[in-house]
Design a protein around this motif. Structure first.
Motif, short mmCIF file in Angstrom:
data_model
loop_
_atom_site.label_atom_id
_atom_site.label_comp_id
_atom_site.label_asym_id
_atom_site.label_seq_id
_atom_site.Cartn_x
_atom_site.Cartn_y
_atom_site.Cartn_z
N ARG A 117 5.98 24.02 6.14
CA ARG A 117 5.04 22.90 6.12
C ARG A 117 3.57 23.34 6.10
O ARG A 117 2.78 22.80 5.32
CB ARG A 117 5.33 21.98 7.31
N PRO A 118 3.13 24.31 6.91
CA PRO A 118 1.70 24.69 6.87
C PRO A 118 1.29 25.24 5.50
O PRO A 118 0.15 24.99 5.07
CB PRO A 118 1.60 25.78 7.95
N LEU A 119 2.17 25.95 4.82
CA LEU A 119 1.85 26.49 3.50
C LEU A 119 1.65 25.36 2.49
O LEU A 119 0.77 25.42 1.63
CB LEU A 119 2.96 27.42 3.02
N ILE A 120 2.46 24.34 2.61
CA ILE A 120 2.40 23.20 1.67
C ILE A 120 1.17 22.35 1.94
O ILE A 120 0.42 22.00 1.02
CB ILE A 120 3.69 22.36 1.79
N ASP A 121 0.95 22.02 3.19
CA ASP A 121 -0.16 21.13 3.54
C ASP A 121 -1.51 21.74 3.21
O ASP A 121 -2.47 21.02 2.85
CB ASP A 121 -0.09 20.78 5.03
N HIS A 128 -3.74 25.15 -15.13
CA HIS A 128 -3.42 24.45 -13.88
C HIS A 128 -3.53 25.40 -12.70
O HIS A 128 -3.42 26.63 -12.84
CB HIS A 128 -2.03 23.84 -13.97
N GLU A 129 -3.72 24.82 -11.53
CA GLU A 129 -3.77 25.60 -10.29
C GLU A 129 -2.40 25.51 -9.62
O GLU A 129 -1.84 24.42 -9.49
CB GLU A 129 -4.85 25.05 -9.36
N VAL A 130 -1.86 26.65 -9.20
CA VAL A 130 -0.48 26.70 -8.72
C VAL A 130 -0.40 27.36 -7.35
O VAL A 130 -1.04 28.39 -7.10
CB VAL A 130 0.43 27.47 -9.71
N CYS A 131 0.41 26.76 -6.49
CA CYS A 131 0.82 27.39 -5.23
C CYS A 131 2.33 27.60 -5.31
O CYS A 131 3.09 26.62 -5.31
CB CYS A 131 0.47 26.52 -4.03
N LEU A 132 2.75 28.85 -5.40
CA LEU A 132 4.17 29.17 -5.52
C LEU A 132 4.71 29.66 -4.18
O LEU A 132 4.18 30.61 -3.60
CB LEU A 132 4.39 30.25 -6.59
N ILE A 133 5.76 28.99 -3.71
CA ILE A 133 6.51 29.46 -2.54
C ILE A 133 7.82 30.02 -3.07
O ILE A 133 8.65 29.29 -3.62
CB ILE A 133 6.75 28.33 -1.53
N VAL A 159 8.67 17.80 -0.37
CA VAL A 159 7.55 17.33 -1.21
C VAL A 159 7.05 15.95 -0.84
O VAL A 159 6.03 15.49 -1.37
CB VAL A 159 7.93 17.36 -2.70
N GLY A 160 7.75 15.24 0.05
CA GLY A 160 7.30 13.90 0.41
C GLY A 160 7.31 12.96 -0.79
O GLY A 160 8.32 12.84 -1.48
N GLU A 161 6.17 12.32 -1.08
CA GLU A 161 6.09 11.37 -2.18
C GLU A 161 5.52 11.98 -3.46
O GLU A 161 5.25 11.26 -4.43
CB GLU A 161 5.24 10.17 -1.76
#
Length: 601
Positions: free
Chosen positions: A83-87, A38-43, A109-111
């Motif tokens: 928010r910019p990191l997530i979007d 899987h591809e992951v973006c970790l904050i 995370v929104g929806e």
């Protein structure tokens, strides 16, 4: 392949900094996701007190199929900053590791479908935080995090089956056990786990430095948290050291910045009074690369718990690290993990807060070092069969293949509990108590951050955040007293009892309760210490407070002092004690001391 947005904690092992339980849990989840393709973006939030203070708010690393954004705590609590990191990532689902991260994820995370990993029972931890710091105001901060997580999460994981059932009770209380979720598997258990590659020694850290090659080394490793029972551990070690001169105690770790800076200091104070204090080696937080060497050069690990729901519902990450190093352990019987360790004959368990039973376990290990070493080997076998990353994460990986929202998403389900701690009530309570609460501070911080960022005042923002930590009493002791108008005779007779009075002013943040109001009451007592600094008598007679003493109030307290039976020159130290918790001197607020000549009666 699924694109996974993760909220978790650093440091990660690749950063070369001191590791913590939340960081290891984050690494556990990240590792299995990456290995599954899987591809992951970790904050990851930087845990307070570990990283250099001058880092930028965001430090990003990009690997083959993952991005790691290490963010300052100031930015972590600022939704507009994250928010910019997530979007920019465009995730398919979210995984939040630990309850605090789940509370952040719930708002960001929104929806997206969200897996919330509640790494230990945060409300049980809150109970111990309130006990050790004498302040129930902490409860609202922890409940705010828990409430956000259980309200928004679509599926949950816990560290023990006991915690899983506790979580289901909370979900029911909040209204998540409704007609739509009937039959839905809301929660699963993901035990703590460890990497399995054997540790290899890199240098000597104990043998020939702190202890001889033939010595029996008992190791404590990690933070001294609110659940650590330093009294039982110390009392047991004293007995064992008395009978076995080859026993040495080594500790890596210390206070937990921003969470518990008292338990470790209490342990240090106990050691200072020991006749065997030269055999206690408190190394503090050692470099991360050195930690495995301490495991490999020790004979036994020890973990001591207060009797608490935190231990009953939680687990102990350090024990898995010891298993990886073939280091056997003695631990309290409270955790689910201890039952599995004992069943595999990989360690011993003692009854919590029972010094004699802990002594029995330690004596058994010291007396038969060969069998003790065999227990360590069986511990590694238990790790390889049960507690690997892969073995513990099957349910998680199955969900990530096809993430989905919970069945009650968007349904008109009644809320069974109101969020009592809104901003208004917290402001009122803060004014009444004259202190800033965690929940209120975190609620208003995004607005402060937005304004200061818009005005280009980032340096001021950092100073304001540092000031906020001080206001939250993260660096101030909750046990503080001023002793006024106290005089005692400089000469006393052996075996006699003397009376006196002292004016005490409460400089703590909370009221001092009497035994009528609580079994954790504040009493006045004293210690007798030799001229050389050896503790002669720690537990002096107790003198009750005449009334409840509120913050900044002064009370006159009559007290009685029983003199030692043997003549000599002693030091009398007055001290306040919160029964079952701590002496004020061990929390940074010592009382006056007097040099006394004790003559024959």
């Amino acid at each position: 392949m699924t694109k996974v947005l993760m909220f978790g904690y650093g440091p990660l092992p690749i950063e070369g900094l001191r590791m913590t339980g939340p960081g290891l849990r984050t690494w556990h989840f990240l590792t299995v996701l990456l290995e599954a393709g899987h591809e992951v973006c970790l904050i990851g939030d930087r845990i307070h007190g570990i990283y250099p203070a001058d880092l930028p708010d965001v430090v990003s690393q990009r690997k083959d199929n993952w991005i790691y954004h290490s963010v300052s705590d100031m930015l972590w609590h600022n939704p507009a900053g994250l928010r910019p990191l997530i979007d920019a990532f465009g995730a398919d689902c979210a995984i939040s590791v630990t309850t605090p991260a789940s509370a952040i994820g719930a708002e960001m995370v929104g929806e997206l479908p969200m897996w919330a990993d509640l790494y230990g029972s945060v409300m049980a931890e809150a109970q111990l935080k309130a006990l050790v710091y004498g302040d129930d105001a902490y409860l609202s901060h922890f409940w705010t995090m828990e409430r956000k997580a259980i309200e928004r999460g679509d599926i949950f994981s816990t560290v023990s089956e006991r915690q899983q059932w506790s979580l289901i009770g909370e979900l029911g209380m909040w209204g998540r056990l409704n007609q739509w979720t009937s039959g839905y598997e809301f929660a699963t258990t993901i035990p703590i786990a460890s990497e399995t590659t054997p540790y290899t020694p890199t240098k000597k850290v104990i043998r020939g430095i702190l202890a001889k090659d033939k010595d029996f080394v008992i190791l404590y490793a990690g933070g001294y948290n609110t659940w650590t029972d330093v009294d039982t551990m110390f009392n047991a070690l004293e007995i064992v050291m008395c009978q076995h001169p080859e026993v040495e105690f080594v500790s890596t770790g210390g206070k937990i910045e921003g969470h518990d800076d008292m338990t470790y200091m209490r342990f240090k104070k106990l050691i200072e009074s020991s006749p065997y204090r030269d055999r206690y080696h408190l190394q503090g937080w050692v470099p991360n690369d050195d930690v495995p060497n301490y495991y490999l050069e020790s004979n036994l690990g020890i973990n001591s718990d207060r009797t608490s729901y935190e231990a009953l519902l939680g687990s102990r990450t350090r024990v898995l690290d010891w298993m990886r190093a073939e280091l056997p352990c003695v631990m309290s019987s409270l955790t689910e993990l201890s039952a599995e360790v004992v069943a595999a004959n990989a360690g011993l368990a003692y009854q919590p807060e029972n010094t004699d039973d802990l002594v029995r376990c330690l004596m058994q290990c010291v007396s038969d070092p060969a069998e003790t070493a065999e227990m360590g080997k069986r511990g590694r076998e238990l790790l390889l069969s049960t507690f690997t990353y892969e073995a513990t994460s099957k349910h998680l990986l199955k969900w990530v293949e096809k993430p989905s929202r919970a069945p009650d998403t968007g349904k008109d389900v009644p809320k069974l509990v109101r969020a009592y701690q809104n901003v208004g009530t917290q402001i009122a309570q803060g004014l009444e108590r004259r202190s800033l609460g965690f929940s209120l501070a975190l609620a208003v911080w995004p607005y402060i951050a937005r304004v200061t960022t818009a005005l280009g005042l980032q340096p001021f923002q950092r100073k304001l955040a540092a000031f906020g930590l001080s206001m939250l009493r993260l660096e101030r002791s909750p046990y503080k007293a001023v002793y006024l108008n106290c005089e005692v005779p400089k000469k006393m007779r052996a075996g006699d009892v003397y009376e006196g009075t002292v004016n005490l002013r409460n400089k703590s943040a909370t009221s001092w309760l009497t035994p009528t109001e609580s079994d954790k009451a504040i009493n006045l007592s004293y210690h007798w210490v030799s001229e050389q600094g050896t503790m002669i008598l720690k537990e002096g007679l107790r003198s009750k407070l005449p009334e409840v003493v509120k913050t900044d109030k002064t009370v006159v307290v009559p007290f009685r002092v029983a003199v030692p039976d043997q003549p000599g020159r002693y030091r009398l130290e007055l001290d306040l004690v919160r029964e079952g918790v701590t002496w004020f001197s061990e929390a940074g607020s010592p009382g006056p001391s007097f040099l006394i000549d004790v003559s024959n009666s």
